[in-house]
Design a protein around this motif. Structure first.
Motif, mmCIF file in Angstrom:
data_model
loop_
_atom_site.group_PDB
_atom_site.id
_atom_site.type_symbol
_atom_site.label_atom_id
_atom_site.label_comp_id
_atom_site.label_asym_id
_atom_site.label_seq_id
_atom_site.Cartn_x
_atom_site.Cartn_y
_atom_site.Cartn_z
ATOM 1 N N LEU A 256 0.461 -1.170 0.007
ATOM 2 C CA LEU A 256 -0.063 -0.372 -0.309
ATOM 3 C C LEU A 256 1.152 1.372 -0.272
ATOM 4 O O LEU A 256 0.625 1.823 -0.543
ATOM 5 N N ILE A 257 1.905 1.190 1.232
ATOM 6 C CA ILE A 257 2.840 2.660 1.465
ATOM 7 C C ILE A 257 3.551 3.200 -0.501
ATOM 8 O O ILE A 257 3.266 4.336 -0.548
ATOM 9 N N LEU A 258 4.380 1.971 -0.222
ATOM 10 C CA LEU A 258 5.050 2.350 -1.248
ATOM 11 C C LEU A 258 4.380 2.671 -2.895
ATOM 12 O O LEU A 258 5.102 3.074 -3.567
ATOM 13 N N PRO A 259 3.783 1.951 -3.347
ATOM 14 C CA PRO A 259 2.640 2.269 -4.733
ATOM 15 C C PRO A 259 2.374 4.023 -4.376
ATOM 16 O O PRO A 259 1.512 3.894 -5.736
ATOM 17 N N LEU A 260 1.557 4.642 -3.404
ATOM 18 C CA LEU A 260 1.366 5.515 -3.082
ATOM 19 C C LEU A 260 2.172 6.589 -3.425
ATOM 20 O O LEU A 260 2.407 7.607 -4.019
ATOM 21 N N ILE A 261 3.609 5.620 -2.561
ATOM 22 C CA ILE A 261 4.485 7.352 -2.725
ATOM 23 C C ILE A 261 4.965 7.141 -4.365
ATOM 24 O O ILE A 261 5.481 8.208 -5.274
#
Length: 205
Positions: free
Chosen positions: A181-186
């Motif tokens: 979740l976090i890395l794709p958003l970044i």
């Protein structure tokens, strides 16, 4: 089965939103203070520029996207993760505070120099700011629970009967949520900052 809904539930969405509101408030406060005190614009902008990684300042296109991903997708989350392992609550928010304060300072300076272009910069920044900062806030919400486990483990050292979640299990859960979740958003924020921001800002020129 791993689903986005389950992952978001594990991160504590309400807590993430609270962190995000806190981050936006810091940006607004930094903008207002900078605009009011009228600092040395040249000195401030040079100081902020020196804090940017060289690869970010010198890169363009997809290389710039990768530079943003390396800095915001790996370095900053790693720093937050390390701070979360220290048994002091909310240390991992320091990265978010520094991240959101700098745009506020730049917004204040931009509004001083040219209010129309300054407003354009703010609007152009909104898409990648929202993706990037909310990703950090989601991660901070996950780290909140990891830090709780760390503090429980420290307290258990002085107790006869150990209680609480496995630290290793919590670390693995944190890494899973970060990767899914976090890395794709970044990454989305990096593309937005590299390409979309310039398009939006061009409308104000």
């Amino acid at each position: 089965m791993i689903t986005i809904a389950n992952i978001i539930r594990e991160t504590g969405l309400k807590r993430s939103i609270i962190f995000f509101i806190f981050a936006v408030a810091i940006t607004i406060i930094a903008t207002v203070i900078t605009y009011i005190i009228n600092p040395d614009i040249k000195e401030i902008t040079e100081g902020i520029g020196n804090k940017l990684p060289d690869q970010v300042k010198e890169s363009e296109g997809i290389k710039k996207v990768w530079s943003f991903v390396v800095n915001n997708g790996f370095r900053v989350p790693l720093q937050m993760f390390i701070l979360a392992l220290i048994p002091i609550q909310f240390l991992y928010l320091l990265n978010i505070i520094s991240t959101v304060a700098l745009p506020g300072i730049l917004f204040g300076i931009a509004l001083q120099v040219n209010s129309i272009k300054g407003l354009g910069i703010i609007i152009a920044t909104i898409p990648h700011y929202a993706f990037e900062v909310f990703a950090f806030c989601l991660f901070a919400s996950v780290l909140f629970e990891l830090n709780q486990v760390v503090r429980v483990k420290i307290r258990n050292v002085f107790k006869a009967d150990e209680v609480g979640t496995s630290l290793i299990k919590k670390v693995l859960e944190t890494i899973k949520i970060y990767a899914i979740l976090i890395l794709p958003l970044i990454i989305m924020a990096a593309f937005s900052e590299t390409y979309i921001a310039d398009i939006i800002f061009g409308l104000f020129e």
